[in-house]
Enzyme design. Structure first.
Site, PDB file in Angstrom:
ATOM      1  N   ASP A  81       0.845  -1.191   0.000  1.00  0.00           N
ATOM      2  CA  ASP A  81       0.000   0.000   0.000  1.00  0.00           C
ATOM      3  C   ASP A  81       0.883   1.244   0.000  1.00  0.00           C
ATOM      4  O   ASP A  81       1.890   1.281   0.718  1.00  0.00           O
ATOM      5  CB  ASP A  81      -0.900  -0.026   1.244  1.00  0.00           C
ATOM      6  N   HIS A 117     -10.597  -5.847  -2.650  1.00  0.00           N
ATOM      7  CA  HIS A 117      -9.229  -6.011  -2.175  1.00  0.00           C
ATOM      8  C   HIS A 117      -9.229  -6.366  -0.698  1.00  0.00           C
ATOM      9  O   HIS A 117     -10.139  -6.020   0.051  1.00  0.00           O
ATOM     10  CB  HIS A 117      -8.371  -4.773  -2.438  1.00  0.00           C
ATOM     11  N   VAL A 138     -11.585   2.290  -3.081  1.00  0.00           N
ATOM     12  CA  VAL A 138     -11.356   1.830  -4.453  1.00  0.00           C
ATOM     13  C   VAL A 138     -12.353   0.698  -4.703  1.00  0.00           C
ATOM     14  O   VAL A 138     -12.363  -0.282  -3.968  1.00  0.00           O
ATOM     15  CB  VAL A 138      -9.908   1.344  -4.676  1.00  0.00           C
TER      16      VAL A 138
END
Length: 114
Positions: free
Chosen positions: A30, A100, A96
């Site tokens: 990240d 994920h 987003v």
């Protein structure tokens, strides 16, 4: 999906610090880490969230969590522990809209979840 940030990362169109890749997923560090180890694990195929992913019949969700466990071991996080998190939708703070999993570790994490 053409305008999806994570699809572009998985396709190599946007640079990332790759940690792991196989035929179904891609994992990278990240850029705004919330722990010493903060890795995102994404399916290469676009799907918006965990609900969409869970509706699949090919075992994709299980394979993503298997990859997360393998990455945690590879990063040396399995002995002391780690956290896996996925956010879903507006109220879940999903920023987003490509499913994920956050893999967080490398220090004692807060017992508070929000």
């Amino acid at each position: 999906m053409q305008d999806c940030l994570f699809c572009k990362i998985a396709a190599g169109q946007i640079p990332s610090d790759k940690v792991y890749e196989d035929e179904i997923c891609y994992a990278f560090r990240d850029i705004n880490p919330q722990a010493p180890t903060h890795i995102l694990i994404i399916p290469k195929e676009h799907m918006a969230n965990v609900v969409e992913c869970a509706g699949r019949t090919d075992g994709l969700l299980g394979r993503l969590f298997q990859a997360a466990a393998r990455i945690a071991q590879d990063q040396g996080l399995d002995e002391k522990g780690f956290r896996l998190v996925t956010n879903c939708g507006e109220y879940g703070a999903q920023s987003v809209h490509h499913f994920h999993i956050h893999l967080l570790g490398g220090r004692q994490l807060s017992g508070q979840m929000g």
